[in-house]
Write a protein that holds these residues in place. Structure first.
Motif, PDB file in Angstrom:
ATOM      1  N   GLN A 102       0.838  -1.205   0.000  1.00 28.62           N
ATOM      2  CA  GLN A 102       0.000   0.000   0.000  1.00 28.62           C
ATOM      3  C   GLN A 102       0.872   1.254   0.000  1.00 28.62           C
ATOM      4  N   LYS A 103       1.978   1.179   0.745  1.00 24.56           N
ATOM      5  CA  LYS A 103       2.922   2.297   0.786  1.00 24.56           C
ATOM      6  C   LYS A 103       3.561   2.475  -0.594  1.00 24.56           C
ATOM      7  N   THR A 104       3.940   1.370  -1.233  1.00 19.97           N
ATOM      8  CA  THR A 104       4.495   1.448  -2.587  1.00 19.97           C
ATOM      9  C   THR A 104       3.506   2.135  -3.525  1.00 19.97           C
ATOM     10  N   LEU A 105       2.232   1.756  -3.397  1.00 19.02           N
ATOM     11  CA  LEU A 105       1.206   2.353  -4.258  1.00 19.02           C
ATOM     12  C   LEU A 105       1.061   3.846  -3.976  1.00 19.02           C
ATOM     13  N   GLU A 106       1.020   4.206  -2.694  1.00 19.72           N
ATOM     14  CA  GLU A 106       0.872   5.629  -2.347  1.00 19.72           C
ATOM     15  C   GLU A 106       2.042   6.449  -2.892  1.00 19.72           C
ATOM     16  N   ASP A 107       3.268   5.924  -2.718  1.00 22.17           N
ATOM     17  CA  ASP A 107       4.446   6.621  -3.262  1.00 22.17           C
ATOM     18  C   ASP A 107       4.328   6.764  -4.769  1.00 22.17           C
ATOM     19  N   TYR A 108       3.862   5.695  -5.403  1.00 18.64           N
ATOM     20  CA  TYR A 108       3.752   5.720  -6.862  1.00 18.64           C
ATOM     21  C   TYR A 108       2.698   6.725  -7.315  1.00 18.64           C
ATOM     22  N   LEU A 109       1.571   6.781  -6.586  1.00 19.20           N
ATOM     23  CA  LEU A 109       0.520   7.749  -6.946  1.00 19.20           C
ATOM     24  C   LEU A 109       1.052   9.174  -6.817  1.00 19.20           C
ATOM     25  N   ASN A 110       1.838   9.415  -5.766  1.00 14.83           N
ATOM     26  CA  ASN A 110       2.416  10.753  -5.603  1.00 14.83           C
ATOM     27  C   ASN A 110       3.367  11.092  -6.737  1.00 14.83           C
ATOM     28  N   TRP A 111       4.133  10.098  -7.141  1.00 13.56           N
ATOM     29  CA  TRP A 111       5.040  10.308  -8.270  1.00 13.56           C
ATOM     30  C   TRP A 111       4.247  10.596  -9.556  1.00 13.56           C
ATOM     31  N   LEU A 112       3.178   9.813  -9.754  1.00 13.32           N
ATOM     32  CA  LEU A 112       2.352   9.972 -10.963  1.00 13.32           C
ATOM     33  C   LEU A 112       1.761  11.372 -11.061  1.00 13.32           C
ATOM     34  N   LYS A 113       1.342  11.882  -9.903  1.00 13.00           N
ATOM     35  CA  LYS A 113       0.664  13.186  -9.888  1.00 13.00           C
ATOM     36  C   LYS A 113       1.559  14.292 -10.427  1.00 13.00           C
ATOM     37  N   GLN A 114       2.865  14.154 -10.208  1.00 10.68           N
ATOM     38  CA  GLN A 114       3.733  15.216 -10.717  1.00 10.68           C
ATOM     39  C   GLN A 114       4.361  14.863 -12.077  1.00 10.68           C
ATOM     40  N   ALA A 115       4.136  13.652 -12.545  1.00 12.50           N
ATOM     41  CA  ALA A 115       4.653  13.276 -13.873  1.00 12.50           C
ATOM     42  C   ALA A 115       3.648  13.737 -14.924  1.00 12.50           C
ATOM     43  N   GLU A 116       4.160  14.159 -16.061  1.00  9.80           N
ATOM     44  CA  GLU A 116       3.217  14.628 -17.076  1.00  9.80           C
ATOM     45  C   GLU A 116       2.864  13.501 -18.012  1.00  9.80           C
ATOM     46  N   ILE A 117       1.959  12.675 -17.559  1.00 11.95           N
ATOM     47  CA  ILE A 117       1.533  11.545 -18.378  1.00 11.95           C
ATOM     48  C   ILE A 117       0.046  11.715 -18.659  1.00 11.95           C
ATOM     49  N   GLU A 118      -0.300  11.532 -19.908  1.00 10.19           N
ATOM     50  CA  GLU A 118      -1.684  11.725 -20.334  1.00 10.19           C
ATOM     51  C   GLU A 118      -2.632  10.800 -19.557  1.00 10.19           C
ATOM     52  N   SER A 119      -3.784  11.305 -19.209  1.00 13.22           N
ATOM     53  CA  SER A 119      -4.879  10.542 -18.590  1.00 13.22           C
ATOM     54  C   SER A 119      -4.574  10.001 -17.193  1.00 13.22           C
ATOM     55  N   VAL A 120      -3.525  10.536 -16.564  1.00 14.69           N
ATOM     56  CA  VAL A 120      -3.165  10.047 -15.240  1.00 14.69           C
ATOM     57  C   VAL A 120      -4.179  10.470 -14.177  1.00 14.69           C
ATOM     58  N   ASP A 121      -4.700  11.698 -14.324  1.00 11.57           N
ATOM     59  CA  ASP A 121      -5.586  12.227 -13.280  1.00 11.57           C
ATOM     60  C   ASP A 121      -6.795  11.332 -13.034  1.00 11.57           C
ATOM     61  N   LYS A 122      -7.393  10.854 -14.120  1.00 13.71           N
ATOM     62  CA  LYS A 122      -8.571  10.010 -13.984  1.00 13.71           C
ATOM     63  C   LYS A 122      -8.228   8.717 -13.236  1.00 13.71           C
ATOM     64  N   VAL A 123      -7.116   8.110 -13.639  1.00 15.62           N
ATOM     65  CA  VAL A 123      -6.703   6.839 -13.034  1.00 15.62           C
ATOM     66  C   VAL A 123      -6.374   7.037 -11.549  1.00 15.62           C
ATOM     67  N   VAL A 124      -5.630   8.099 -11.242  1.00 11.06           N
ATOM     68  CA  VAL A 124      -5.268   8.355  -9.840  1.00 11.06           C
ATOM     69  C   VAL A 124      -6.537   8.580  -9.019  1.00 11.06           C
ATOM     70  N   GLY A 125      -7.490   9.334  -9.574  1.00 12.04           N
ATOM     71  CA  GLY A 125      -8.754   9.587  -8.875  1.00 12.04           C
ATOM     72  C   GLY A 125      -9.508   8.297  -8.590  1.00 12.04           C
ATOM     73  N   ILE A 126      -9.564   7.410  -9.568  1.00 13.05           N
ATOM     74  CA  ILE A 126     -10.261   6.133  -9.383  1.00 13.05           C
ATOM     75  C   ILE A 126      -9.600   5.337  -8.247  1.00 13.05           C
ATOM     76  N   ILE A 127      -8.274   5.267  -8.270  1.00 12.31           N
ATOM     77  CA  ILE A 127      -7.562   4.472  -7.255  1.00 12.31           C
ATOM     78  C   ILE A 127      -7.767   5.074  -5.863  1.00 12.31           C
ATOM     79  N   GLU A 128      -7.627   6.403  -5.771  1.00 11.88           N
ATOM     80  CA  GLU A 128      -7.765   7.028  -4.443  1.00 11.88           C
ATOM     81  C   GLU A 128      -9.175   6.855  -3.902  1.00 11.88           C
ATOM     82  N   ASN A 129     -10.170   7.023  -4.747  1.00 12.14           N
ATOM     83  CA  ASN A 129     -11.550   6.819  -4.286  1.00 12.14           C
ATOM     84  C   ASN A 129     -11.768   5.396  -3.819  1.00 12.14           C
ATOM     85  N   PHE A 130     -11.200   4.459  -4.555  1.00 15.05           N
ATOM     86  CA  PHE A 130     -11.376   3.046  -4.193  1.00 15.05           C
ATOM     87  C   PHE A 130     -10.719   2.756  -2.841  1.00 15.05           C
ATOM     88  N   ILE A 131      -9.482   3.226  -2.677  1.00 20.91           N
ATOM     89  CA  ILE A 131      -8.764   2.968  -1.429  1.00 20.91           C
ATOM     90  C   ILE A 131      -9.487   3.607  -0.247  1.00 20.91           C
TER      91      ILE A 131
END
Ligand SMILES: Cc1cc2nc3c(=O)[nH]c(=O)nc-3n(C[C@H](O)[C@H](O)[C@H](O)COP(=O)(O)O)c2cc1C
Length: 140
Positions: A102-131
């Motif tokens: 879970q910690k690995t995932l949280e770190d990865y989500l934080n990394w994703l948020k600052q990376a400029e990758i297309e469509s990341v926001d939607k995916v991060v939102g889905i994961i955070e809501n689920f968790i």
């Protein structure tokens, strides 16, 4: 062509052993198929994100759909993708079944948020809501 599918579902009363078996099977198969993404079990529900070659994704998802270990599958994402979101940081296919993961995932989500990758926001939102248990399956 690269493709991604994301869905949520409800587990059919799985014992801790059955869950471990499912995670093990998934980990083995997905590394063979070069599949990235994640599988999280939380509070009786699954969230899965699959990224990989179109043909592998389609074959796998038609098996997963028929699997009687879960029900009420709701697809949230079903689309071709330009690049993988879970290919960085050595995440590959992540099974979130303990606090360390879970910690690995949280770190990865934080990394994703600052990376400029297309469509990341939607995916991060889905994961955070689920968790955070904000996803509730209306059929439960
Ligand atoms: C919630 C859930 C997620 C699953 N995810 C995967 C997966 O990512 N990869 C996989 O190989 N099998 C996954 N499975 C298991 C498949 O449904 C299937 O049992 C497995 O691919 C073996 O199929 P086979 O024996 O026909 O090859 C999942 C099952 C469930 C219930």
């Amino acid at each position: 062509m690269l493709y991604s599918i994301c869905y949520v579902s409800s587990a059919n009363n799985l014992s801790a052993n059955s869950l471990e078996k499912l995670f093990f099977e998934t980990e083995q198969n997905n590394s063979t198929l070069n599949m990235s993404g994640l599988l999280i079990y939380n509070n009786g529900n699954f969230l899965q994100i699959l990224e990989g070659e179109n043909v592998h994704i389609n074959n796998l998802f038609s098996k997963i759909k028929k699997d009687d270990r879960h029900k009420s599958i709701i697809k949230l994402i079903d689309t071709p993708i330009e690049e993988r979101i879970f290919d960085n940081y050595n995440v590959g296919f992540l099974i979130v079944n303990d606090l360390k993961k879970q910690k690995t995932l949280e770190d990865y989500l934080n990394w994703l948020k600052q990376a400029e990758i297309e469509s990341v926001d939607k995916v991060v939102g889905i994961i955070e809501n689920f968790i955070n248990n904000k996803y509730t399956n209306s059929t439960n």
